[in-house]
Motif scaffolding. Structure first.
Motif, PDB file in Angstrom:
ATOM      1  N   ARG A 229     -24.455 -14.327 -40.934  1.00 41.83           N
ATOM      2  CA  ARG A 229     -24.747 -13.745 -39.616  1.00 41.83           C
ATOM      3  C   ARG A 229     -26.163 -13.189 -39.545  1.00 41.83           C
ATOM      4  NH1 ARG A 229     -26.171 -12.341 -35.467  1.00 41.83           N
ATOM      5  NH2 ARG A 229     -25.102 -11.196 -33.828  1.00 41.83           N
TER       6      ARG A 229
ATOM      7  N   ASN B  29     -18.022  -3.708 -38.287  1.00 38.18           N
ATOM      8  CA  ASN B  29     -16.896  -2.960 -37.744  1.00 38.18           C
ATOM      9  C   ASN B  29     -16.174  -3.704 -36.629  1.00 38.18           C
ATOM     10  OD1 ASN B  29     -16.708  -0.503 -39.332  1.00 38.18           O
ATOM     11  ND2 ASN B  29     -18.756  -0.051 -38.548  1.00 38.18           N
ATOM     12  N   ALA B  30     -16.856  -4.627 -35.975  1.00 39.39           N
ATOM     13  CA  ALA B  30     -16.224  -5.382 -34.895  1.00 39.39           C
ATOM     14  C   ALA B  30     -15.564  -6.677 -35.380  1.00 39.39           C
ATOM     15  CB  ALA B  30     -17.253  -5.712 -33.810  1.00 39.39           C
ATOM     16  N   TYR B  31     -16.156  -7.326 -36.393  1.00 40.48           N
ATOM     17  CA  TYR B  31     -15.709  -8.675 -36.733  1.00 40.48           C
ATOM     18  C   TYR B  31     -15.164  -8.869 -38.144  1.00 40.48           C
ATOM     19  CZ  TYR B  31     -18.000  -9.893 -32.410  1.00 40.48           C
ATOM     20  OH  TYR B  31     -18.356  -9.957 -31.091  1.00 40.48           O
TER      21      TYR B  31
ATOM     22  N   LEU C  29     -28.128  -0.897 -37.633  1.00 46.30           N
ATOM     23  CA  LEU C  29     -27.215  -0.740 -36.504  1.00 46.30           C
ATOM     24  C   LEU C  29     -26.494  -2.057 -36.196  1.00 46.30           C
ATOM     25  CD1 LEU C  29     -26.146   1.072 -34.221  1.00 46.30           C
ATOM     26  CD2 LEU C  29     -28.091   0.300 -32.848  1.00 46.30           C
ATOM     27  N   ASN C  30     -27.246  -3.152 -36.186  1.00 46.41           N
ATOM     28  CA  ASN C  30     -26.644  -4.459 -35.887  1.00 46.41           C
ATOM     29  C   ASN C  30     -25.620  -4.880 -36.941  1.00 46.41           C
ATOM     30  OD1 ASN C  30     -28.176  -4.680 -33.568  1.00 46.41           O
ATOM     31  ND2 ASN C  30     -29.748  -5.971 -34.512  1.00 46.41           N
TER      32      ASN C  30
ATOM     33  N   GLN D  14     -20.154   1.299 -43.250  1.00 51.37           N
ATOM     34  CA  GLN D  14     -21.426   1.966 -43.002  1.00 51.37           C
ATOM     35  C   GLN D  14     -22.501   1.111 -43.656  1.00 51.37           C
ATOM     36  OE1 GLN D  14     -21.957   5.781 -44.867  1.00 51.37           O
ATOM     37  NE2 GLN D  14     -21.111   5.118 -46.816  1.00 51.37           N
TER      38      GLN D  14
ATOM     39  N   GLU E  14     -23.936  -2.865 -38.953  1.00 51.38           N
ATOM     40  CA  GLU E  14     -22.783  -1.969 -38.854  1.00 51.38           C
ATOM     41  C   GLU E  14     -21.886  -2.353 -37.670  1.00 51.38           C
ATOM     42  OE1 GLU E  14     -22.141   2.707 -38.051  1.00 51.38           O
ATOM     43  OE2 GLU E  14     -23.430   2.195 -39.752  1.00 51.38           O
ATOM     44  N   LYS E  15     -22.499  -2.645 -36.540  1.00 45.54           N
ATOM     45  CA  LYS E  15     -21.720  -3.064 -35.358  1.00 45.54           C
ATOM     46  C   LYS E  15     -20.948  -4.350 -35.662  1.00 45.54           C
ATOM     47  CE  LYS E  15     -23.878  -1.657 -31.099  1.00 45.54           C
ATOM     48  NZ  LYS E  15     -24.902  -1.997 -30.101  1.00 45.54           N
ATOM     49  N   TYR E  16     -21.635  -5.313 -36.248  1.00 46.33           N
ATOM     50  CA  TYR E  16     -20.996  -6.590 -36.588  1.00 46.33           C
ATOM     51  C   TYR E  16     -19.827  -6.374 -37.545  1.00 46.33           C
ATOM     52  CZ  TYR E  16     -20.217 -10.946 -39.097  1.00 46.33           C
ATOM     53  OH  TYR E  16     -19.625 -12.026 -39.703  1.00 46.33           O
TER      54      TYR E  16
ATOM     55  N   GLN F  70     -32.772  -0.868 -36.597  1.00 47.94           N
ATOM     56  CA  GLN F  70     -32.104  -1.848 -35.730  1.00 47.94           C
ATOM     57  C   GLN F  70     -31.218  -2.784 -36.545  1.00 47.94           C
ATOM     58  OE1 GLN F  70     -32.247  -1.704 -32.274  1.00 47.94           O
ATOM     59  NE2 GLN F  70     -30.489  -3.043 -32.564  1.00 47.94           N
ATOM     60  N   ASP F  71     -31.720  -3.256 -37.689  1.00 48.61           N
ATOM     61  CA  ASP F  71     -30.893  -4.111 -38.552  1.00 48.61           C
ATOM     62  C   ASP F  71     -29.668  -3.350 -39.044  1.00 48.61           C
ATOM     63  OD1 ASP F  71     -32.213  -6.553 -38.437  1.00 48.61           O
ATOM     64  OD2 ASP F  71     -33.486  -6.129 -40.171  1.00 48.61           O
TER      65      ASP F  71
END
Length: 169
Positions: free
Chosen positions: A16, A57-59, A50-51, A67, A53-55, A47-48
């Motif tokens: 990803r 925790n979501a996928y 955050l991206n 974290q 971590e979002k990925y 930014q990386d």
């Protein structure tokens, strides 16, 4: 239950985010994992982080909270050094459809002088308990190798414990 292993998770994050060259994921607590990452310049931008971590925790896996930290935190967090494992263990850990039966089969292939059995899963402590019925006395080094292989195949956010039942005859 499908298993989200360290190796599979690292592969998914690398796919990803191909610009992140260094990725290491480690169980940091029960139902928690830390993703350590750096780009080619040995940096991790906010930014990386955050991206990723979002990925994650979501996928990745709904039972794990992720974290993200810079890769240099591996040492401060006392993350164990990576050690080689047999190709069979790696291939098993990378299976997206891995379950407890695949884990047992892989360990039993590596240690044919005994049988690993699933005992129970302690949800509160995120601990998977196994028994290993050994046909011969195992040295501490062999036991540690078996545990290391097993840790590569259990879900992130979980721990494992093996009770070695040895035949003393």
């Amino acid at each position: 239950m499908l298993v989200g292993t360290r190796l599979l998770s690292e592969q998914l994050v690398k796919t990803r985010f191909p610009h992140l060259r260094y990725i290491r994921i480690h169980t940091s607590d029960k139902y928690r994992a830390t993703i350590y990452a750096w780009n080619e310049d040995l940096q991790l931008s906010k930014q990386d982080a955050l991206n990723v971590e979002k990925y994650a925790n979501a996928y990745l896996y709904p039972y794990v909270v992720f974290q993200v930290k810079a890769y240099c935190a591996v040492r401060a967090d006392n993350v164990p050094l990576l050690q080689e494992v047999p190709v069979d263990i790696t291939q098993t850990a990378l299976r997206s459809n891995l379950n407890q039966y695949g884990i047992l089969a892989a360990i039993n292939r590596q240690f044919p002088y005994g049988r690993l059995r699933f005992k129970h899963y302690d949800v509160i402590h995120s601990m998977i308990h196994f028994d290993f019925d050994a046909l011969k006395r195992m040295g501490e080094h062999e036991k540690e190798i078996l545990l290391r292989f097993l840790r590569e195949m259990i879900p992130l956010g979980c721990y494992c414990e093996v009770q070695f039942l040895e035949d003393d005859s």
